[in-house]
Design a protein around this motif. Structure first.
Motif, PDB file in Angstrom:
ATOM      1  N   LYS B  50      -5.437  -0.421  -6.310  1.00 35.75           N
ATOM      2  CA  LYS B  50      -5.813  -0.632  -5.022  1.00 35.75           C
ATOM      3  C   LYS B  50      -4.630  -1.628  -4.296  1.00 35.75           C
ATOM      4  O   LYS B  50      -4.086  -1.340  -3.241  1.00 35.75           O
ATOM      5  CB  LYS B  50      -7.167  -1.602  -5.079  1.00 35.75           C
ATOM      6  CG  LYS B  50      -7.800  -1.752  -3.675  1.00 35.75           C
ATOM      7  CD  LYS B  50      -8.965  -2.759  -3.816  1.00 35.75           C
ATOM      8  CE  LYS B  50      -8.644  -3.817  -2.996  1.00 35.75           C
ATOM      9  NZ  LYS B  50      -9.680  -4.876  -2.936  1.00 35.75           N
ATOM     10  N   ARG B  51      -4.225  -2.310  -5.096  1.00 30.91           N
ATOM     11  CA  ARG B  51      -3.059  -3.363  -4.581  1.00 30.91           C
ATOM     12  C   ARG B  51      -1.890  -2.327  -4.469  1.00 30.91           C
ATOM     13  O   ARG B  51      -1.012  -2.727  -3.493  1.00 30.91           O
ATOM     14  CB  ARG B  51      -2.444  -4.440  -5.894  1.00 30.91           C
ATOM     15  CG  ARG B  51      -3.604  -5.830  -5.581  1.00 30.91           C
ATOM     16  CD  ARG B  51      -2.993  -6.764  -6.341  1.00 30.91           C
ATOM     17  NE  ARG B  51      -3.035  -6.379  -7.825  1.00 30.91           N
ATOM     18  CZ  ARG B  51      -4.043  -6.997  -8.755  1.00 30.91           C
ATOM     19  NH1 ARG B  51      -4.984  -7.616  -8.143  1.00 30.91           N
ATOM     20  NH2 ARG B  51      -4.067  -6.417  -9.978  1.00 30.91           N
ATOM     21  N   LYS B  52      -1.449  -1.349  -5.358  1.00 28.33           N
ATOM     22  CA  LYS B  52      -0.482  -0.711  -5.195  1.00 28.33           C
ATOM     23  C   LYS B  52      -0.509   0.303  -3.660  1.00 28.33           C
ATOM     24  O   LYS B  52       0.353   0.551  -2.965  1.00 28.33           O
ATOM     25  CB  LYS B  52      -0.169   0.266  -6.255  1.00 28.33           C
ATOM     26  CG  LYS B  52       0.515  -0.367  -7.401  1.00 28.33           C
ATOM     27  CD  LYS B  52       0.795   0.940  -8.538  1.00 28.33           C
ATOM     28  CE  LYS B  52       1.206   0.160  -9.722  1.00 28.33           C
ATOM     29  NZ  LYS B  52       2.546  -0.319  -9.677  1.00 28.33           N
ATOM     30  N   PHE B  54      -2.305  -0.730  -1.079  1.00 26.66           N
ATOM     31  CA  PHE B  54      -2.098  -1.372  -0.279  1.00 26.66           C
ATOM     32  C   PHE B  54      -0.793  -1.992   0.047  1.00 26.66           C
ATOM     33  O   PHE B  54      -0.541  -1.810   1.347  1.00 26.66           O
ATOM     34  CB  PHE B  54      -2.979  -2.788  -0.332  1.00 26.66           C
ATOM     35  CG  PHE B  54      -3.285  -3.581   0.709  1.00 26.66           C
ATOM     36  CD1 PHE B  54      -4.359  -3.702   1.485  1.00 26.66           C
ATOM     37  CD2 PHE B  54      -2.245  -4.723   0.854  1.00 26.66           C
ATOM     38  CE1 PHE B  54      -4.672  -4.775   2.433  1.00 26.66           C
ATOM     39  CE2 PHE B  54      -2.604  -5.549   2.001  1.00 26.66           C
ATOM     40  CZ  PHE B  54      -3.540  -5.571   2.572  1.00 26.66           C
TER      41      PHE B  54
END
Lengths: 120, 180
Positions: B50-52, B54
């Protein structure tokens, strides 16, 4: 020296710079389109602080996300504290967030300041 | 009204979970990010992935915003951004108009990035962050390098000629989901 207290938003970080309280902290998300404008008062404050700092300064950086425009400015922020005697940076990253850990390690390589890494 | 069905069909055939077409600003960037974030949360996507996604989204969207400012006509400032979800990856794609005269430089930059391995990208990133000045639009030329590092995959891109002045630049980044 007047403290800086900037409340975080969905695309800008919370910033607390308070000489009297000994609090120096950046946290949250840093994704502003114009990072130079956002960080200008922070850099200005640190320039003044560096002329008459506390005996010890612990800068806490606890960011969830930052964009590349902010990474350039974070390096500038670290550059401002680099010459201060007794400065230390505590770099927080979410447990398992390898990208944020690596980002901190790279700043630590670029700046001559002791870094401590902590997870949350 | 057949186009409604056609757009719907195209989106579902390409497994697109989010598409935005139109003008791009920081306000729109924030809305698109927030929509994508809710989407990934509802899928129950793993935090790291998810962070990547984002991070790559932020760089893509801000690239488009910065670039759009330099295009003269309103029509040329319109761009497209989409996220596709395959079984094993997310595909983040953007498309925007670009001056034909800018193609060569951009292509060279992207090819340089694609020719580097993990360590090479790290070195380039550190060099750029140390030496580059922020351009007046706020970029430091770090965006594409950061995207390549976060995705760990080669960047895919294409230039579709539009007319004597412009081409359409398509850009795709893959984030692999099952990376362990």
């Amino acid at each position: 020296m007047k403290a800086i207290e900037i409340k975080g938003t969905e695309d800008t970080p919370t910033i607390l710079l308070d000489k009297a309280a000994g609090t120096f902290e950046l946290s949250g998300r840093s994704l502003p389109e114009d990072a130079a404008e956002f960080y200008h008062p922070v850099l200005q404050w640190l320039t003044e602080y560096a002329t008459n700092p506390n005996p010890a300064t612990e800068l806490t950086i606890k960011l969830e996300y930052f964009n590349t425009a902010s990474s350039k400015l974070l390096l500038d922020v670290l550059g401002k504290v680099e010459p201060i005697q007794g400065v230390k940076v505590t770099w927080y990253y979410f447990s398992g967030d390898d990208d944020m850990q690596e980002a901190g390690e790279e700043f630590a390589e670029l700046i001559e300041v002791p870094f401590e890494f902590k997870t949350y | 009204m057949k186009h409604v069905y056609l757009i719907h069909k195209t989106m579902s055939e390409h497994n697109l979970i989010l598409v935005y077409e139109g003008e791009f600003t920081q306000e729109i960037t924030k809305s698109v990010l927030s929509m994508a974030e809710k989407n990934l949360d509802s899928i129950g996507e793993e935090q790291n992935i998810k962070r990547k996604v984002f991070n790559v989204m932020v760089e893509c969207l801000q690239n488009i915003c910065k670039h759009a400012d330099s295009m003269k006509r309103e029509e040329e400032r319109r761009a497209i951004f989409m996220i596709g979800k395959e079984n094993d990856s997310y595909e983040i794609t953007s498309g925007n108009y670009i001056l034909n005269t800018s193609i060569e430089g951009l292509k060279a930059k992207l090819e340089q990035i694609n020719n580097l391995d993990k360590e090479g990208l790290k070195t380039l990133y550190k060099d750029l962050i140390k030496t580059s000045e922020l351009s007046e639009k706020g970029g430091a030329g770090l965006g594409f390098v950061d995207i390549a590092r976060k995705s760990g995959q080669k960047l895919e891109f294409d230039f579709e000629p539009v007319n004597d002045e412009n081409s359409f630049f398509s850009f795709k980044t893959k984030i692999i989901r099952s990376n362990d």
